[in-house]
Design a protein around this motif. Structure first.
Motif, PDB file in Angstrom:
ATOM      1  N   GLU A 117       0.829  -1.128  -0.065  1.00 27.55           N
ATOM      2  CA  GLU A 117      -0.158  -0.089   0.145  1.00 27.55           C
ATOM      3  C   GLU A 117       0.988   1.250  -0.052  1.00 27.55           C
ATOM      4  OE1 GLU A 117      -3.682   2.093   2.246  1.00 27.55           O
ATOM      5  OE2 GLU A 117      -2.983   0.201   3.071  1.00 27.55           O
ATOM      6  N   PHE A 118       1.793   1.113   0.712  1.00 32.34           N
ATOM      7  CA  PHE A 118       2.980   2.172   0.855  1.00 32.34           C
ATOM      8  C   PHE A 118       3.371   2.503  -0.645  1.00 32.34           C
ATOM      9  CE2 PHE A 118       7.420   3.475   1.091  1.00 32.34           C
ATOM     10  CZ  PHE A 118       7.145   4.783   1.850  1.00 32.34           C
ATOM     11  N   PHE A 119       3.714   1.832  -1.358  1.00 29.57           N
ATOM     12  CA  PHE A 119       4.409   1.940  -2.448  1.00 29.57           C
ATOM     13  C   PHE A 119       3.320   2.376  -3.573  1.00 29.57           C
ATOM     14  CE2 PHE A 119       7.979  -0.488  -0.954  1.00 29.57           C
ATOM     15  CZ  PHE A 119       9.272   0.211  -1.968  1.00 29.57           C
ATOM     16  N   ASP A 120       2.252   2.009  -3.569  1.00 31.05           N
ATOM     17  CA  ASP A 120       0.920   2.555  -4.322  1.00 31.05           C
ATOM     18  C   ASP A 120       0.823   4.007  -3.943  1.00 31.05           C
ATOM     19  OD1 ASP A 120       0.370   0.371  -6.013  1.00 31.05           O
ATOM     20  OD2 ASP A 120      -0.702  -0.712  -4.559  1.00 31.05           O
ATOM     21  N   GLU A 121       0.726   4.327  -2.720  1.00 36.97           N
ATOM     22  CA  GLU A 121       0.142   5.555  -2.421  1.00 36.97           C
ATOM     23  C   GLU A 121       1.325   6.788  -2.064  1.00 36.97           C
ATOM     24  OE1 GLU A 121      -3.133   6.129  -2.297  1.00 36.97           O
ATOM     25  OE2 GLU A 121      -3.464   4.027  -2.792  1.00 36.97           O
ATOM     26  N   SER A 122       2.473   6.271  -1.741  1.00 43.88           N
ATOM     27  CA  SER A 122       3.553   7.406  -1.309  1.00 43.88           C
ATOM     28  C   SER A 122       3.703   8.452  -2.182  1.00 43.88           C
ATOM     29  CB  SER A 122       4.829   6.521  -0.791  1.00 43.88           C
ATOM     30  OG  SER A 122       5.833   7.294  -0.684  1.00 43.88           O
ATOM     31  N   LYS A 123       3.722   9.835  -1.766  1.00 49.68           N
ATOM     32  CA  LYS A 123       3.986  10.683  -2.445  1.00 49.68           C
ATOM     33  C   LYS A 123       5.754  10.880  -2.698  1.00 49.68           C
ATOM     34  CE  LYS A 123       0.500  13.728  -0.814  1.00 49.68           C
ATOM     35  NZ  LYS A 123      -0.042  15.140  -0.079  1.00 49.68           N
ATOM     36  N   ALA A 124       6.363  10.206  -1.644  1.00 49.60           N
ATOM     37  CA  ALA A 124       7.929  10.193  -1.760  1.00 49.60           C
ATOM     38  C   ALA A 124       8.256   9.494  -2.865  1.00 49.60           C
ATOM     39  CB  ALA A 124       8.498   9.830  -0.334  1.00 49.60           C
ATOM     40  N   ILE A 125       7.395   8.373  -3.102  1.00 48.38           N
ATOM     41  CA  ILE A 125       7.885   7.159  -4.057  1.00 48.38           C
ATOM     42  C   ILE A 125       7.609   7.813  -5.454  1.00 48.38           C
ATOM     43  CG2 ILE A 125       7.303   4.956  -4.858  1.00 48.38           C
ATOM     44  CD1 ILE A 125       9.016   4.877  -2.642  1.00 48.38           C
ATOM     45  N   ASN A 126       6.091   8.270  -5.573  1.00 45.14           N
ATOM     46  CA  ASN A 126       5.528   8.695  -6.849  1.00 45.14           C
ATOM     47  C   ASN A 126       5.704  10.048  -7.297  1.00 45.14           C
ATOM     48  OD1 ASN A 126       4.491   5.948  -7.385  1.00 45.14           O
ATOM     49  ND2 ASN A 126       3.240   6.421  -5.288  1.00 45.14           N
ATOM     50  N   GLU A 127       6.093  10.989  -6.401  1.00 40.64           N
ATOM     51  CA  GLU A 127       6.418  12.343  -6.853  1.00 40.64           C
ATOM     52  C   GLU A 127       7.543  12.956  -6.705  1.00 40.64           C
ATOM     53  OE1 GLU A 127       3.238  15.010  -4.904  1.00 40.64           O
ATOM     54  OE2 GLU A 127       1.607  13.248  -5.285  1.00 40.64           O
ATOM     55  N   THR A 128       8.438  12.574  -5.414  1.00 40.04           N
ATOM     56  CA  THR A 128       9.627  13.059  -5.374  1.00 40.04           C
ATOM     57  C   THR A 128      10.721  12.382  -5.991  1.00 40.04           C
ATOM     58  OG1 THR A 128       8.936  13.736  -2.991  1.00 40.04           O
ATOM     59  CG2 THR A 128      11.476  13.786  -3.394  1.00 40.04           C
ATOM     60  N   PHE A 129      10.660  11.175  -6.009  1.00 44.63           N
ATOM     61  CA  PHE A 129      11.777  10.412  -6.606  1.00 44.63           C
ATOM     62  C   PHE A 129      11.888  10.548  -8.067  1.00 44.63           C
ATOM     63  CE2 PHE A 129      12.369   7.558  -2.674  1.00 44.63           C
ATOM     64  CZ  PHE A 129      13.798   7.873  -2.618  1.00 44.63           C
ATOM     65  N   PRO A 130      10.727  10.710  -8.890  1.00 44.50           N
ATOM     66  CA  PRO A 130      10.997  10.863 -10.443  1.00 44.50           C
ATOM     67  C   PRO A 130      11.906  12.355 -10.590  1.00 44.50           C
ATOM     68  CG  PRO A 130       8.614   9.952  -9.787  1.00 44.50           C
ATOM     69  CD  PRO A 130       9.382  10.314  -8.505  1.00 44.50           C
ATOM     70  N   GLU A 131      11.592  13.158  -9.802  1.00 40.76           N
ATOM     71  CA  GLU A 131      12.286  14.486  -9.911  1.00 40.76           C
ATOM     72  C   GLU A 131      13.747  14.265  -9.635  1.00 40.76           C
ATOM     73  OE1 GLU A 131      10.521  17.400  -7.365  1.00 40.76           O
ATOM     74  OE2 GLU A 131       8.631  17.336  -8.414  1.00 40.76           O
ATOM     75  N   GLU A 326      10.975  12.994   6.133  1.00 39.05           N
ATOM     76  CA  GLU A 326       9.589  13.390   6.773  1.00 39.05           C
ATOM     77  C   GLU A 326       8.682  13.158   5.766  1.00 39.05           C
ATOM     78  OE1 GLU A 326      10.218  17.820   7.308  1.00 39.05           O
ATOM     79  OE2 GLU A 326      11.759  17.531   8.786  1.00 39.05           O
ATOM     80  N   GLN A 327       8.902  13.091   4.662  1.00 37.61           N
ATOM     81  CA  GLN A 327       7.807  12.784   3.650  1.00 37.61           C
ATOM     82  C   GLN A 327       7.479  11.139   3.816  1.00 37.61           C
ATOM     83  OE1 GLN A 327       5.541  14.841   1.674  1.00 37.61           O
ATOM     84  NE2 GLN A 327       4.312  12.977   1.992  1.00 37.61           N
ATOM     85  N   PHE A 328       8.564  10.529   3.721  1.00 37.83           N
ATOM     86  CA  PHE A 328       8.319   8.918   3.964  1.00 37.83           C
ATOM     87  C   PHE A 328       7.711   8.714   5.278  1.00 37.83           C
ATOM     88  CE2 PHE A 328      10.945   5.334   2.405  1.00 37.83           C
ATOM     89  CZ  PHE A 328      10.859   5.568   0.947  1.00 37.83           C
ATOM     90  N   LYS A 329       7.919   9.275   6.266  1.00 36.05           N
ATOM     91  CA  LYS A 329       7.538   9.115   7.387  1.00 36.05           C
ATOM     92  C   LYS A 329       5.927   9.416   7.403  1.00 36.05           C
ATOM     93  CE  LYS A 329      11.470   9.086  10.363  1.00 36.05           C
ATOM     94  NZ  LYS A 329      12.393   9.711  11.669  1.00 36.05           N
ATOM     95  N   ALA A 330       5.764  10.537   6.867  1.00 32.48           N
ATOM     96  CA  ALA A 330       4.109  10.869   6.923  1.00 32.48           C
ATOM     97  C   ALA A 330       3.507   9.975   5.740  1.00 32.48           C
ATOM     98  CB  ALA A 330       4.127  12.238   6.320  1.00 32.48           C
ATOM     99  N   ASP A 331       4.024   9.257   4.766  1.00 34.28           N
ATOM    100  CA  ASP A 331       3.257   8.404   3.911  1.00 34.28           C
ATOM    101  C   ASP A 331       3.146   7.253   4.758  1.00 34.28           C
ATOM    102  OD1 ASP A 331       3.626  10.361   1.966  1.00 34.28           O
ATOM    103  OD2 ASP A 331       5.134   9.507   1.053  1.00 34.28           O
ATOM    104  N   LEU A 332       4.106   6.620   5.481  1.00 33.28           N
ATOM    105  CA  LEU A 332       3.977   5.559   6.195  1.00 33.28           C
ATOM    106  C   LEU A 332       2.920   5.494   7.288  1.00 33.28           C
ATOM    107  CD1 LEU A 332       7.795   4.812   6.408  1.00 33.28           C
ATOM    108  CD2 LEU A 332       5.945   3.165   5.482  1.00 33.28           C
ATOM    109  N   GLU A 333       2.850   6.723   7.943  1.00 32.60           N
ATOM    110  CA  GLU A 333       1.767   7.015   8.961  1.00 32.60           C
ATOM    111  C   GLU A 333       0.455   7.018   8.374  1.00 32.60           C
ATOM    112  OE1 GLU A 333       0.360  10.549  12.162  1.00 32.60           O
ATOM    113  OE2 GLU A 333       2.337  10.532  11.027  1.00 32.60           O
ATOM    114  N   ALA A 334       0.381   7.525   6.952  1.00 36.86           N
ATOM    115  CA  ALA A 334      -0.890   7.515   6.451  1.00 36.86           C
ATOM    116  C   ALA A 334      -1.592   6.003   5.792  1.00 36.86           C
ATOM    117  CB  ALA A 334      -0.855   8.131   5.079  1.00 36.86           C
ATOM    118  N   VAL A 335      -0.656   5.072   5.641  1.00 36.55           N
ATOM    119  CA  VAL A 335      -1.231   3.825   5.365  1.00 36.55           C
ATOM    120  C   VAL A 335      -0.973   2.802   6.423  1.00 36.55           C
ATOM    121  CG1 VAL A 335      -0.042   4.083   3.053  1.00 36.55           C
ATOM    122  CG2 VAL A 335       1.205   3.079   4.862  1.00 36.55           C
TER     123      VAL A 335
END
Length: 338
Positions: A117-131, A326-335
């Motif tokens: 679920e984290f890999f599907d939903e994470s902003k860090a994975i899907n938004e930050t890393f591509p940049e 910080e984004q990683f931890k927020a994403d993990l908290e969300a899932v």
């Protein structure tokens, strides 16, 4: 005469159509780090099949060793010799320091459902890393997990003190070395091609990998004591040479993105239950194998050493690394809801 003309016109039309199709088709080259049938290969083959079923393009897949080690295939991709590459942050970390975040122990949970679920939903994975990847001339198409990391050693271990004095192979990744230093071991960076021999001769006394890779690579034959420490998941990334990707027609870019999504879905389905199957194969193949699963108190002794690795990550990556963490931890908290 009329019939002949019609036939000739039709033949010319068919020939021109064929020439047009040939002109717009291409063979793309894709290299990854694993053997036939392993997780990265499952992804690559699914990607290849989607491309070839939905276009005139073809994809040539190169497996581990066919074009060199991990560093070699990345260099070939950046040079445009390869169009696609699958490489884990364990090696990409030297190029993109922020990618080393996956080697902060106990950052990711070991619960499979939460990880997926984290890999599907994470902003860090899907938004930050591509940049971050784009800055290095890479179009990041998919990041995905392969399996929980398992440590193999020359004898069962349960505490950081048990690792003291042991040379543990790590990928050529500074933060992973920091992790094993924190765990009490002596980190020993080695390319994959030297790992089996290093374990066999005693140059190294252990290593870490997902269980399917331990089975596929026969590592249990020379390092038979498997220890589940619960400290992380192995992650990998599939990417394209950015100049190549940006120069494609929009329909081909969309085709590649669709193929990446299809390969991701297929691979995520493939890895579910894979660890259990691989462990069964290992235990059937060898009577020398032992399996140690640390309990919560034992895990805590290792987890207490994680903050120093986190601090080292921030030292290596600066403000951008801090924001990513910080984004990683927020994403993990969300899932996870924790």
């Amino acid at each position: 005469m009329k019939a002949t003309k019609l036939l000739t016109t039709a033949s010319i039309g068919a020939m021109l159509l064929g020439m047009s199709a040939a002109a717009h088709s291409a063979e793309w080259r894709y290299a990854h780090e694993e053997f036939e049938g392993d997780v990265q290969d499952v992804f690559a083959v699914a990607f290849k099949e989607h491309i070839e079923e939905n276009s005139d393009h073809t994809v040539q897949v190169y497996r581990f060793g066919e074009l060199g080690e991990s560093d070699d295939i990345m260099e070939q991709t950046q040079a445009g010799i390869l169009q696609f590459v699958n490489q884990s942050p364990g090696f990409t970390g030297a190029l993109i320091p922020e990618a080393q975040i996956f080697f902060i122990p106990y950052l990711l949970p070991t619960d499979e459902e939460t990880v997926l679920e984290f890999f599907d939903e994470s902003k860090a994975i899907n938004e930050t890393f591509p940049e971050l990847y784009a800055e290095q001339g890479l179009e990041l198409l998919k990041m995905y997990p392969e399996g929980e990391m398992v440590v193999t050693v020359d004898e069962p271990i349960r505490t950081p003190d048990d690792l003291r004095g042991k040379n543990i192979r790590t990928m050529t990744n500074p933060l992973l070395s920091e992790t094993y230093r924190a765990f009490g071991a002596t980190p020993t960076p080695l390319p994959w091609g030297e790992v089996y021999g290093g374990l066999q001769t005693g140059i190294i006394q252990g290593q870490e990998n997902p269980i399917f890779w331990i089975e596929s690579g026969g590592l249990y034959e020379v390092s038979p004591h498997l220890v589940f420490t619960g400290h992380g998941w192995f992650t990998t990334a599939m990417m394209a040479n950015k100049d190549f990707f940006d120069g494609l027609p929009e329909e081909d870019q969309e085709l590649i993105r669709e193929a990446s999504e299809a390969a991701y879905d297929h691979t995520i389905e493939h890895i579910q239950g894979l660890a259990e199957e691989s462990l069964e194969k290992i235990q059937e193949a060898s009577d020398e194998v032992t399996v140690t699963r640390l309990d919560e108190d034992e895990i805590q002794a290792f987890r207490e050493r994680a903050p120093q690795v986190e601090e080292r990550f921030i030292e290596m990556t600066g403000e951008r690394g801090q924001e990513l963490l910080e984004q990683f931890k927020a994403d993990l908290e969300a899932v996870s809801g924790e």
